[in-house]
Design a protein around this motif. Structure first.
Motif, PDB file in Angstrom:
ATOM      1  N   ARG A   1       0.833  -1.201   0.000  1.00 60.54           N
ATOM      2  CA  ARG A   1       0.000   0.000   0.000  1.00 60.54           C
ATOM      3  C   ARG A   1       0.869   1.253   0.000  1.00 60.54           C
ATOM      4  O   ARG A   1       1.908   1.292   0.674  1.00 60.54           O
ATOM      5  CB  ARG A   1      -0.904   0.002   1.242  1.00 60.54           C
ATOM      6  N   LYS A   2       0.424   2.263  -0.730  1.00 63.98           N
ATOM      7  CA  LYS A   2       1.143   3.530  -0.788  1.00 63.98           C
ATOM      8  C   LYS A   2       0.345   4.661  -0.159  1.00 63.98           C
ATOM      9  O   LYS A   2       0.698   5.825  -0.293  1.00 63.98           O
ATOM     10  CB  LYS A   2       1.477   3.866  -2.249  1.00 63.98           C
ATOM     11  N   VAL A   3      -0.748   4.303   0.490  1.00 62.66           N
ATOM     12  CA  VAL A   3      -1.568   5.298   1.182  1.00 62.66           C
ATOM     13  C   VAL A   3      -1.822   4.816   2.601  1.00 62.66           C
ATOM     14  O   VAL A   3      -2.079   3.631   2.833  1.00 62.66           O
ATOM     15  CB  VAL A   3      -2.894   5.548   0.430  1.00 62.66           C
ATOM     16  N   THR A   4      -1.711   5.726   3.542  1.00 67.13           N
ATOM     17  CA  THR A   4      -2.024   5.420   4.939  1.00 67.13           C
ATOM     18  C   THR A   4      -3.085   6.403   5.419  1.00 67.13           C
ATOM     19  O   THR A   4      -3.140   7.552   4.969  1.00 67.13           O
ATOM     20  CB  THR A   4      -0.783   5.523   5.846  1.00 67.13           C
ATOM     21  N   VAL A   5      -3.907   5.962   6.343  1.00 66.95           N
ATOM     22  CA  VAL A   5      -5.025   6.775   6.835  1.00 66.95           C
ATOM     23  C   VAL A   5      -4.907   6.933   8.344  1.00 66.95           C
ATOM     24  O   VAL A   5      -4.629   5.964   9.053  1.00 66.95           O
ATOM     25  CB  VAL A   5      -6.374   6.119   6.468  1.00 66.95           C
ATOM     26  N   HIS A   6      -5.091   8.172   8.802  1.00 68.46           N
ATOM     27  CA  HIS A   6      -5.128   8.451  10.235  1.00 68.46           C
ATOM     28  C   HIS A   6      -6.512   8.987  10.547  1.00 68.46           C
ATOM     29  O   HIS A   6      -6.908  10.044  10.048  1.00 68.46           O
ATOM     30  CB  HIS A   6      -4.053   9.460  10.620  1.00 68.46           C
ATOM     31  N   GLN A   7      -7.241   8.263  11.372  1.00 67.72           N
ATOM     32  CA  GLN A   7      -8.619   8.623  11.684  1.00 67.72           C
ATOM     33  C   GLN A   7      -8.822   8.595  13.190  1.00 67.72           C
ATOM     34  O   GLN A   7      -8.716   7.533  13.812  1.00 67.72           O
ATOM     35  CB  GLN A   7      -9.568   7.628  11.015  1.00 67.72           C
TER      36      GLN A   7
ATOM     37  N   LEU B   1      -7.049  12.362   8.217  1.00 65.93           N
ATOM     38  CA  LEU B   1      -6.071  12.670   7.173  1.00 65.93           C
ATOM     39  C   LEU B   1      -5.563  11.386   6.535  1.00 65.93           C
ATOM     40  O   LEU B   1      -5.579  10.319   7.145  1.00 65.93           O
ATOM     41  CB  LEU B   1      -4.920  13.513   7.724  1.00 65.93           C
ATOM     42  N   PHE B   2      -5.135  11.532   5.280  1.00 62.47           N
ATOM     43  CA  PHE B   2      -4.471  10.423   4.593  1.00 62.47           C
ATOM     44  C   PHE B   2      -3.177  10.928   3.984  1.00 62.47           C
ATOM     45  O   PHE B   2      -3.007  12.137   3.738  1.00 62.47           O
ATOM     46  CB  PHE B   2      -5.375   9.801   3.518  1.00 62.47           C
ATOM     47  N   LEU B   3      -2.244  10.026   3.746  1.00 66.30           N
ATOM     48  CA  LEU B   3      -0.924  10.374   3.227  1.00 66.30           C
ATOM     49  C   LEU B   3      -0.539   9.376   2.148  1.00 66.30           C
ATOM     50  O   LEU B   3      -0.635   8.161   2.365  1.00 66.30           O
ATOM     51  CB  LEU B   3       0.083  10.386   4.373  1.00 66.30           C
ATOM     52  N   MET B   4      -0.140   9.883   0.979  1.00 66.51           N
ATOM     53  CA  MET B   4       0.313   9.042  -0.128  1.00 66.51           C
ATOM     54  C   MET B   4       1.753   9.412  -0.445  1.00 66.51           C
ATOM     55  O   MET B   4       2.127  10.592  -0.347  1.00 66.51           O
ATOM     56  CB  MET B   4      -0.562   9.263  -1.366  1.00 66.51           C
ATOM     57  N   THR B   5       2.552   8.430  -0.871  1.00 66.19           N
ATOM     58  CA  THR B   5       3.962   8.704  -1.123  1.00 66.19           C
ATOM     59  C   THR B   5       4.438   8.061  -2.417  1.00 66.19           C
ATOM     60  O   THR B   5       3.901   7.046  -2.860  1.00 66.19           O
ATOM     61  CB  THR B   5       4.844   8.174   0.029  1.00 66.19           C
ATOM     62  N   SER B   6       5.466   8.677  -2.976  1.00 67.24           N
ATOM     63  CA  SER B   6       6.164   8.138  -4.149  1.00 67.24           C
ATOM     64  C   SER B   6       7.638   8.442  -3.998  1.00 67.24           C
ATOM     65  O   SER B   6       8.026   9.593  -3.780  1.00 67.24           O
ATOM     66  CB  SER B   6       5.629   8.790  -5.431  1.00 67.24           C
TER      67      SER B   6
ATOM     68  N   LYS C   1      -0.520  22.154  10.041  1.00 70.30           N
ATOM     69  CA  LYS C   1       0.423  21.914  11.139  1.00 70.30           C
ATOM     70  C   LYS C   1       0.907  20.454  11.121  1.00 70.30           C
ATOM     71  O   LYS C   1       2.085  20.182  11.408  1.00 70.30           O
ATOM     72  CB  LYS C   1      -0.234  22.250  12.475  1.00 70.30           C
ATOM     73  N   ALA C   2       0.015  19.551  10.792  1.00 71.11           N
ATOM     74  CA  ALA C   2       0.433  18.152  10.654  1.00 71.11           C
ATOM     75  C   ALA C   2       1.380  17.994   9.460  1.00 71.11           C
ATOM     76  O   ALA C   2       2.358  17.237   9.528  1.00 71.11           O
ATOM     77  CB  ALA C   2      -0.794  17.260  10.480  1.00 71.11           C
ATOM     78  N   VAL C   3       1.079  18.723   8.373  1.00 74.11           N
ATOM     79  CA  VAL C   3       1.970  18.680   7.201  1.00 74.11           C
ATOM     80  C   VAL C   3       3.355  19.211   7.578  1.00 74.11           C
ATOM     81  O   VAL C   3       4.380  18.623   7.197  1.00 74.11           O
ATOM     82  CB  VAL C   3       1.365  19.498   6.036  1.00 74.11           C
TER      83      VAL C   3
ATOM     84  N   SER D   1       5.110  13.484  -1.593  1.00 75.02           N
ATOM     85  CA  SER D   1       3.975  13.046  -0.775  1.00 75.02           C
ATOM     86  C   SER D   1       2.762  13.928  -1.037  1.00 75.02           C
ATOM     87  O   SER D   1       2.894  15.106  -1.388  1.00 75.02           O
ATOM     88  CB  SER D   1       4.329  13.120   0.723  1.00 75.02           C
ATOM     89  N   ILE D   2       1.601  13.348  -0.838  1.00 74.30           N
ATOM     90  CA  ILE D   2       0.342  14.087  -0.862  1.00 74.30           C
ATOM     91  C   ILE D   2      -0.354  13.835   0.464  1.00 74.30           C
ATOM     92  O   ILE D   2      -0.485  12.688   0.896  1.00 74.30           O
ATOM     93  CB  ILE D   2      -0.559  13.618  -2.021  1.00 74.30           C
ATOM     94  N   ILE D   3      -0.777  14.908   1.122  1.00 75.39           N
ATOM     95  CA  ILE D   3      -1.500  14.790   2.390  1.00 75.39           C
ATOM     96  C   ILE D   3      -2.837  15.513   2.238  1.00 75.39           C
ATOM     97  O   ILE D   3      -2.882  16.670   1.816  1.00 75.39           O
ATOM     98  CB  ILE D   3      -0.700  15.379   3.562  1.00 75.39           C
ATOM     99  N   GLY D   4      -3.916  14.818   2.579  1.00 77.17           N
ATOM    100  CA  GLY D   4      -5.238  15.423   2.469  1.00 77.17           C
ATOM    101  C   GLY D   4      -6.100  15.069   3.651  1.00 77.17           C
ATOM    102  O   GLY D   4      -5.819  14.141   4.404  1.00 77.17           O
ATOM    103  N   GLY D   5      -7.185  15.829   3.824  1.00 75.40           N
ATOM    104  CA  GLY D   5      -8.114  15.551   4.905  1.00 75.40           C
ATOM    105  C   GLY D   5      -8.648  16.826   5.524  1.00 75.40           C
ATOM    106  O   GLY D   5      -8.685  17.889   4.889  1.00 75.40           O
ATOM    107  N   GLN D   6      -9.032  16.735   6.783  1.00 76.07           N
ATOM    108  CA  GLN D   6      -9.578  17.888   7.500  1.00 76.07           C
ATOM    109  C   GLN D   6      -9.428  17.639   8.999  1.00 76.07           C
ATOM    110  O   GLN D   6      -9.787  16.563   9.492  1.00 76.07           O
ATOM    111  CB  GLN D   6     -11.062  18.084   7.141  1.00 76.07           C
ATOM    112  N   LEU D   7      -8.869  18.615   9.710  1.00 77.30           N
ATOM    113  CA  LEU D   7      -8.771  18.542  11.163  1.00 77.30           C
ATOM    114  C   LEU D   7      -9.773  19.501  11.792  1.00 77.30           C
ATOM    115  O   LEU D   7     -10.402  20.308  11.109  1.00 77.30           O
ATOM    116  CB  LEU D   7      -7.344  18.831  11.624  1.00 77.30           C
TER     117      LEU D   7
END
Length: 246
Positions: free
Chosen positions: A31-37, A43-48, A77-79, A108-114
């Motif tokens: 997997r290249k995506v991880t999820v923090h819930q 938020l989720f984070l993808m990497t290459s 702030k998490a980014v 990396s790509i980081i997306g979501g909402q805090l």
């Protein structure tokens, strides 16, 4: 190579990543995506890039999220904290990596909402640790192999697109990429974050799940090609068509 795309639309974020890992002649899956819930932290984070850099930076980042998650009330702030981990890994490992002939590389790509974000957010992070925020004008980012899927995204996606349209366009961008790049392939991981929901949905598709969709798309492309207006081709082809025997 990798294919990861994340699309910010008015109603949320849709992201797709492949799972093929290529090392020399060996291919594996990961997997290249991880999820923090966690409550109002989504938020989720993808990497290459280099897997070793990714794993170390992500380990440091996830450790910080577990210990001090509450201090990241806004996604940027998490980014910022993730970029600190990239720079830390660079200090520790970059000389040895470059001595071995490799480049220190991690996009990396980081997306979501805090909890204090006024809307859903999407960021692209560079290997140096600097970042940019994805805007409505260009509502997507690709990391990894982006050249094959970019035309489809440019033509088919806008900020007002529905989640269904975003998912279709994103998948077709992946499909175009996997057909041209041998180191991009199934299965794909899909992430969907609806705005203000604080809930990330994940789903993984195998090749068999989408073969019918791929066949439908190929057939439509071929039939559309036959129907494409052709009078303009006379400038090139007409002289040959008038030669007897042709």
């Amino acid at each position: 190579m990798t294919f990861c795309v994340a699309m910010k639309i008015e109603s949320g974020i849709v992201a797709i990543s492949d799972s093929r890992i290529t090392s020399g002649t060996e291919q594996t899956l990961a997997r290249k995506v991880t999820v923090h819930q966690k409550e109002n932290h989504s938020l989720f984070l993808m990497t290459s890039g280099l897997r070793s850099v990714r794993d170390k930076a992500l380990t440091y980042f996830e450790e910080a999220l577990c210990e001090t998650d509450e201090k990241f009330e806004k996604l940027y702030k998490a980014v910022n904290h993730f970029t600190e981990q990239i720079r830390k890994v660079a200090e520790e490992d970059k000389p040895a990596i470059e001595d071995s002939g490799l480049s220190f590389n991690l996009h990396s790509i980081i997306g979501g909402q805090l909890e204090k974000d006024d809307e859903h957010k999407l960021y692209l992070v560079y290997p140096q640790g600097n970042w940019i925020e994805v805007t409505q004008e260009t509502p997507y980012q690709i990391i990894g192999e982006g050249s094959y899927g970019k035309p489809i995204l440019d033509l088919g996606l806008c900020y007002a697109s529905s989640p269904i349209t975003a998912l279709k366009v994103g998948f077709l961008a992946f499909d175009a990429t996997r057909r041209s790049a041998t180191d991009v392939g199934f299965p794909i991981d899909v992430v969907y974050y609806p705005k203000d929901s604080y809930k990330i949905i994940e789903y993984q598709y195998e090749k068999n799940d989408l073969e019918e969709v791929c066949a439908w798309w190929r057939e439509r492309l071929r039939s559309s090609l036959e129907e494409l207006p052709a009078s303009w081709t006379n400038n090139v082809l007409a002289p040959f068509n008038t030669i007897p025997g042709r």
